[in-house]
Design an enzyme around this catalytic site. Structure first.
Site, PDB file in Angstrom:
ATOM      1  N   SER A 154       0.835  -1.203   0.000  1.00  0.00           N
ATOM      2  CA  SER A 154       0.000   0.000   0.000  1.00  0.00           C
ATOM      3  C   SER A 154       0.865   1.247   0.000  1.00  0.00           C
ATOM      4  CB  SER A 154      -0.908   0.023   1.231  1.00  0.00           C
ATOM      5  OG  SER A 154      -1.611   1.253   1.309  1.00  0.00           O
ATOM      6  N   TYR A 167      -3.580  -0.651   9.281  1.00  0.00           N
ATOM      7  CA  TYR A 167      -3.517  -1.159   7.910  1.00  0.00           C
ATOM      8  C   TYR A 167      -2.176  -0.807   7.261  1.00  0.00           C
ATOM      9  CZ  TYR A 167      -4.777  -1.840   2.997  1.00  0.00           C
ATOM     10  OH  TYR A 167      -4.801  -2.247   1.687  1.00  0.00           O
TER      11      TYR A 167
END
Length: 262
Positions: A154, A167
């Protein structure tokens, strides 16, 4: 060992791939792009059998072999059965090795760090990191020499945004794990890399973007190319990394973000 001087291609004909979470979003596009390049694809899904069946039908319609396997990658309890199923599918295709593993399955988390519970931590780490480690470990013996391992990271491992600490941190762990795999599996010619998308307009991010034009506008404003990404911006990059043309790329984090927060 002397490297070949022949220009490598992007053709994946006669290659086999496993894409976790391949029934929707970027997983779906990855499966489609790998098949477009010539690979036969096994995809996993958790509970959207209709969506998985649709992807399989589309893959087979492009004259590729394809199968969908249901699995819950929350932790490790179903990994052994998944490996058995993958082995069975490969045998039915009369091949004895997997060439490409794409660890795409994951869950999101949108909580301020002060609100994160142990249950939420366990949920996110089980799917986003633990399953990647142990599924890869279980499948490496079946992965062909010269194979490819891709994990989806990410952009949040490079930049930070409120509510994304858990996350983003776990995606950073996944990305570094690829570097360690690259080191340990290099003697077999296996490459390991992470693809790290920026903000994507997919159902994975629907909760954060739905009815929130201010957030959408902000994300577009901090992206050099001026828009949110879509699934189709990611799959082709994965296919390229899985091809012979990318044989000298390993241990890398490749951001596919349209230039967010440059």
């Amino acid at each position: 060992m002397q490297a070949s001087t022949t220009a490598p291609s992007t053709n994946l004909r006669h290659k086999t791939a496993l894409v976790t979470g391949g029934s929707r979003g970027i997983g779906r596009d990855i499966a489609l792009r790998l098949a477009e390049a010539g690979a036969d694809v096994i995809l996993t899904y958790r509970d959207r059998s209709d969506a998985a069946a649709e992807v399989v039908e589309q893959l087979r319609g492009s004259d590729r072999r394809a199968e969908a396997v249901a699995v819950d990658l929350t932790g490790t309890s179903q990994i052994a059965s998944l490996v058995e199923r993958v082995t069975s599918v490969l045998a039915s295709w009369k091949v004895n090795a997997l060439d490409i593993l794409v660890n795409n399955a994951g869950v999101s988390s949108h909580q301020a760090f002060a609100s994160i519970t142990e249950a939420e931590f366990d949920r996110v780490i089980d799917i986003n990191f633990k399953s990647v480690v142990f599924l890869t470990q279980a499948l490496v013996p079946q992965l062909a020499d010269g194979g490819r391992i891709i994990a989806i990271g990410s952009g949040l491992s490079r930049f930070s945004m409120p509510g994304r600490s858990l996350y983003g941190s776990l995606k950073a762990a996944v990305e570094r794990y690829m570097a360690y795999l690259a080191t340990e599996l290099g003697p077999r010619g296996i490459t390991a890399n992470a693809i790290s998308p920026g903000a994507l307009d997919t159902d994975f991010n629907a909760a954060a973007l739905k009815d929130n034009p201010q957030m959408r506008g902000y994300l577009e404003s901090v992206t050099a190319l001026g828009r949110l990404g879509v699934a189709e911006d990611v799959g082709g990059v994965v296919a390229m990394l899985c091809s012979p043309a990318a044989r000298w790329i390993t241990g890398q984090r490749i951001e596919v973000s349209g230039g967010m927060f440059l």
